[in-house]
Design a protein around this motif. Structure first.
Motif, PDB file in Angstrom:
ATOM      1  N   GLY A 129      21.003  -3.021   4.950  1.00 25.55           N
ATOM      2  CA  GLY A 129      20.365  -2.092   4.208  1.00 25.55           C
ATOM      3  C   GLY A 129      18.792  -2.441   4.316  1.00 25.55           C
ATOM      4  N   LEU A 130      18.182  -3.540   4.061  1.00 29.16           N
ATOM      5  CA  LEU A 130      16.698  -3.775   4.351  1.00 29.16           C
ATOM      6  C   LEU A 130      16.224  -3.262   5.657  1.00 29.16           C
ATOM      7  CD1 LEU A 130      16.290  -7.320   2.703  1.00 29.16           C
ATOM      8  CD2 LEU A 130      15.442  -5.168   1.899  1.00 29.16           C
ATOM      9  N   SER A 131      16.853  -3.312   6.771  1.00 26.41           N
ATOM     10  CA  SER A 131      16.688  -2.782   7.992  1.00 26.41           C
ATOM     11  C   SER A 131      16.463  -1.300   8.060  1.00 26.41           C
ATOM     12  CB  SER A 131      17.516  -3.493   9.003  1.00 26.41           C
ATOM     13  OG  SER A 131      17.490  -4.903   9.159  1.00 26.41           O
ATOM     14  N   GLY A 132      17.436  -0.973   7.418  1.00 26.86           N
ATOM     15  CA  GLY A 132      17.316   0.659   7.375  1.00 26.86           C
ATOM     16  C   GLY A 132      16.450   1.262   6.551  1.00 26.86           C
ATOM     17  N   LEU A 133      15.932   0.685   5.442  1.00 25.32           N
ATOM     18  CA  LEU A 133      14.868   1.108   4.384  1.00 25.32           C
ATOM     19  C   LEU A 133      13.659   0.932   5.236  1.00 25.32           C
ATOM     20  CD1 LEU A 133      16.091  -0.468   1.165  1.00 25.32           C
ATOM     21  CD2 LEU A 133      15.767   1.984   1.858  1.00 25.32           C
ATOM     22  N   VAL A 134      13.405  -0.326   6.008  1.00 29.65           N
ATOM     23  CA  VAL A 134      12.077  -0.623   6.595  1.00 29.65           C
ATOM     24  C   VAL A 134      11.780   0.367   7.723  1.00 29.65           C
ATOM     25  CG1 VAL A 134      11.067  -2.052   8.439  1.00 29.65           C
ATOM     26  CG2 VAL A 134      12.198  -2.999   6.287  1.00 29.65           C
ATOM     27  N   TYR A 135      13.131   0.918   8.385  1.00 26.67           N
ATOM     28  CA  TYR A 135      12.742   2.152   9.517  1.00 26.67           C
ATOM     29  C   TYR A 135      12.527   3.319   8.771  1.00 26.67           C
ATOM     30  CZ  TYR A 135      14.305   5.365  13.087  1.00 26.67           C
ATOM     31  OH  TYR A 135      14.308   6.221  14.105  1.00 26.67           O
ATOM     32  N   LEU A 136      13.183   3.677   7.795  1.00 26.21           N
ATOM     33  CA  LEU A 136      12.785   4.906   7.007  1.00 26.21           C
ATOM     34  C   LEU A 136      11.506   5.001   6.371  1.00 26.21           C
ATOM     35  CD1 LEU A 136      13.903   7.627   5.538  1.00 26.21           C
ATOM     36  CD2 LEU A 136      14.494   6.268   3.722  1.00 26.21           C
ATOM     37  N   ILE A 137      11.026   3.723   5.868  1.00 26.36           N
ATOM     38  CA  ILE A 137       9.532   3.619   5.073  1.00 26.36           C
ATOM     39  C   ILE A 137       8.560   3.685   6.327  1.00 26.36           C
ATOM     40  CG2 ILE A 137       7.940   2.495   3.901  1.00 26.36           C
ATOM     41  CD1 ILE A 137      10.491   1.097   2.423  1.00 26.36           C
ATOM     42  N   PHE A 138       8.517   3.089   7.334  1.00 25.34           N
ATOM     43  CA  PHE A 138       7.480   3.020   8.387  1.00 25.34           C
ATOM     44  C   PHE A 138       7.513   4.076   9.434  1.00 25.34           C
ATOM     45  CE2 PHE A 138       7.420  -1.252   6.512  1.00 25.34           C
ATOM     46  CZ  PHE A 138       6.068  -1.295   6.068  1.00 25.34           C
TER      47      PHE A 138
ATOM     48  N   LEU B  52      12.328   3.777  -3.425  1.00 32.93           N
ATOM     49  CA  LEU B  52      12.598   2.968  -2.463  1.00 32.93           C
ATOM     50  C   LEU B  52      12.422   1.453  -2.890  1.00 32.93           C
ATOM     51  CD1 LEU B  52      10.777   4.949   0.277  1.00 32.93           C
ATOM     52  CD2 LEU B  52      13.299   4.642   0.283  1.00 32.93           C
ATOM     53  N   TYR B  53      11.496   1.272  -3.875  1.00 30.49           N
ATOM     54  CA  TYR B  53      11.303   0.036  -4.389  1.00 30.49           C
ATOM     55  C   TYR B  53      12.650  -0.494  -5.180  1.00 30.49           C
ATOM     56  CZ  TYR B  53       9.164  -3.403  -7.700  1.00 30.49           C
ATOM     57  OH  TYR B  53       9.153  -4.726  -8.263  1.00 30.49           O
ATOM     58  N   TYR B  54      13.362   0.153  -5.737  1.00 30.86           N
ATOM     59  CA  TYR B  54      14.359  -0.178  -6.291  1.00 30.86           C
ATOM     60  C   TYR B  54      15.695  -0.692  -5.422  1.00 30.86           C
ATOM     61  CZ  TYR B  54      12.644   0.297 -11.024  1.00 30.86           C
ATOM     62  OH  TYR B  54      12.018   0.171 -12.380  1.00 30.86           O
TER      63      TYR B  54
ATOM     64  N   ASP C  43       0.978  -1.210   0.074  1.00 31.95           N
ATOM     65  CA  ASP C  43       0.055  -0.174  -0.071  1.00 31.95           C
ATOM     66  C   ASP C  43       0.974   1.179  -0.124  1.00 31.95           C
ATOM     67  OD1 ASP C  43      -2.150  -1.540   0.018  1.00 31.95           O
ATOM     68  OD2 ASP C  43      -2.395  -1.695   2.343  1.00 31.95           O
ATOM     69  N   ILE C  44       1.974   1.142   0.814  1.00 33.38           N
ATOM     70  CA  ILE C  44       2.561   2.685   0.877  1.00 33.38           C
ATOM     71  C   ILE C  44       3.370   2.994  -0.290  1.00 33.38           C
ATOM     72  CG2 ILE C  44       4.524   3.571   2.168  1.00 33.38           C
ATOM     73  CD1 ILE C  44       4.080   2.151   4.717  1.00 33.38           C
ATOM     74  N   LEU C  45       3.881   1.548  -1.121  1.00 34.23           N
ATOM     75  CA  LEU C  45       4.768   2.026  -2.265  1.00 34.23           C
ATOM     76  C   LEU C  45       3.695   1.853  -3.517  1.00 34.23           C
ATOM     77  CD1 LEU C  45       8.000   0.103  -1.433  1.00 34.23           C
ATOM     78  CD2 LEU C  45       7.439   2.332  -0.953  1.00 34.23           C
ATOM     79  N   GLU C  46       2.672   1.408  -3.189  1.00 33.13           N
ATOM     80  CA  GLU C  46       1.407   1.134  -4.414  1.00 33.13           C
ATOM     81  C   GLU C  46       2.123   0.353  -5.327  1.00 33.13           C
ATOM     82  OE1 GLU C  46       0.691   5.098  -6.006  1.00 33.13           O
ATOM     83  OE2 GLU C  46       0.255   5.979  -4.190  1.00 33.13           O
ATOM     84  N   LEU C  47       2.167  -0.820  -4.880  1.00 30.08           N
ATOM     85  CA  LEU C  47       2.929  -1.755  -5.756  1.00 30.08           C
ATOM     86  C   LEU C  47       1.671  -2.766  -6.620  1.00 30.08           C
ATOM     87  CD1 LEU C  47       5.719  -3.457  -3.342  1.00 30.08           C
ATOM     88  CD2 LEU C  47       5.747  -1.721  -5.190  1.00 30.08           C
TER      89      LEU C  47
END
Length: 433
Positions: free
Chosen positions: A95-104, A117-119, A42-46
């Motif tokens: 890297g994934l943990s950092g992105l999850v932190y940023l996104i949520f 963010l998707y890429y 939902d957040i990234l509209e996939l």
């Protein structure tokens, strides 16, 4: 007792324990990626296909990298390639943990930068998939420890117990998500991977042949000593030789196809089932996670017994029986819409796919004994590629037919099972020649 006897370390059981432990935690690197991918939707509209591609990304590196890293075992032993993959996976999960932190923590920023963010998620998912690639390294490492008559047991135990990781973590993940949240869950999984890497560094052992090479002995001397200690299998001269030798035999490619069906299929379903159960039958994430965990654990545990069965009745016979079960289970999910019956069909698929996974690697050292590392790389790598190829295909069914596409996608598994039975028949005829 000679100086060499005093210098070498470990035993077949110790070699099996270390490799199994390392692979178990290596799989932890991606065990939460598929089940949590739906939260990015939902957040990234996939779209369904983008989501399918996302959950499949770790399987791309986790399959392709098995080929060179498994062949590397034939020249360097298992420890060096195993640890290299684990360290790359750690960087991926960081890297994934950092992105999850940023996104949520910043959903508005995430929605405004969803393409970037998707890429980035795709890229770090690719790195984290290196944890899966440890599988073929461990297969080669264990194969060189054990004699032919115990290959089924040893490899079935290694793969069966190691593959328990996604199932166990699928049980733990819904609890963690509810109580700790997705951000903390990712950092906890990162901790699992780091701990596992340290444990493998301590417990992982190369077989006697490779230990002798590292002491500076010639290949001939190392082989002579290893065989005197009970090591039956010794590798080709180099990584390139191992890949070339194994690639020249048709049997390698037939085994690749068999493994594509059931281990590639296993990886695909472990990532796809949470989406299937929540979107088609509208169950909660907890129920979907529990069902996925049941599938994953059963497929993994039954692999141990599959190896024992293959030791007794042969790998090809075991494979044929298991693929029939997979076909029956796929047929049930494809044509019967009842929830309870679909759960039963899932369990039948799990048994069939797990047993066939064991049967295939019972056949590898027997059919390609002069290049086990190279053959294990081709089989484990290209076979596991199914985990990358299949989810986007399942997403295509959904994109075309809506919710009914979740059910119709299992036609892929039915056709793969039937095709693979035909491959087994070919292998059986080749064995008679």
């Amino acid at each position: 007792m000679t100086e060499e006897n005093l210098s070498v370390r470990g035993s077949p059981n110790q070699g099996l324990f270390g490799a199994t432990l390392g692979f178990f935690f290596g799989f932890a690197a991606v065990s939460l990626f598929g089940p949590t991918a739906i939260k990015f939707k939902d957040i990234l509209e996939l779209s369904p296909q983008m989501l399918g591609f996302l959950v499949a990304m770790p399987a791309l590196s986790g399959s392709i990298l098995r080929i060179p890293f498994s062949a590397w075992v034939d020249s360097a032993g298992g420890r060096k390639p195993f640890l290299t993959l684990m360290i790359i996976a750690i960087f991926g999960l960081i890297g994934l943990s950092g992105l999850v932190y940023l996104i949520f923590k910043n959903p508005l920023y995430a929605s405004q930068n969803k393409t970037l963010l998707y890429y980035l998620i795709l890229f770090f998912g690719l790195l984290s998939g290196c944890g899966i690639a440890t599988f073929s390294v461990g297969i080669s490492q264990v194969s060189y420890w054990f004699p032919q008559k115990r290959q089924g047991f040893a490899l079935g135990t290694y793969a069966g117990l190691g593959n328990l990781a996604p199932g166990i973590f699928s049980f733990l993940l819904p609890i963690s998500l509810v109580n700790l949240g997705i951000i903390n869950s990712y950092f906890i999984w990162l901790g699992f991977l780091i701990i596992g890497t340290i444990l493998y560094f301590i417990t992982g052992k190369d077989s006697y042949y490779f230990q002798m090479l590292k002491m500076g002995h010639s290949r001939e001397k190392a082989m002579e000593f290893a065989k005197s200690c009970g090591q039956e299998l010794c590798p080709a001269k180099s990584l390139i030789d191992s890949l070339k030798l194994s690639a020249k035999t048709l049997r390698t490619w037939l085994l690749v196809a068999l493994y594509f069906t059931t281990f590639g299929g296993f990886m695909a379903l472990t990532a796809w089932f949470p989406t299937y159960w929540t979107q088609y039958f509208k169950v909660s994430l907890f129920v979907a996670g529990s069902l996925t965990a049941t599938y994953s654990i059963l497929t993994s545990v039954i692999r141990i017994f599959g190896g024992v069965i293959a030791d007794k009745i042969g790998g090809i016979n075991t494979s044929i029986i298991s693929l029939v079960l997979m076909a029956v289970g796929s047929f049930g999910i494809l044509f019967i819409r009842n929830f309870d019956f679909c759960v039963l069909s899932m369990l039948i698929m799990a048994i069939g796919m797990g047993v066939n996974n064991a049967a295939v690697f019972k056949l590898v050292p027997k059919m390609v004994s002069n290049a086990v590392g190279g053959a294990s790389g081709w089989v484990g790598g290209l076979g596991a590629f199914g985990g990358f190829v299949i989810p986007p295909l399942l997403g295509a069914f959904v994109a075309r037919n809506g919710s009914e596409g979740y059910r119709e996608g299992f036609l892929v598994f039915l056709l793969l099972a039937i095709f693979s039975i035909g491959i087994d028949i070919v292998l059986k005829n080749m064995a008679k020649e």
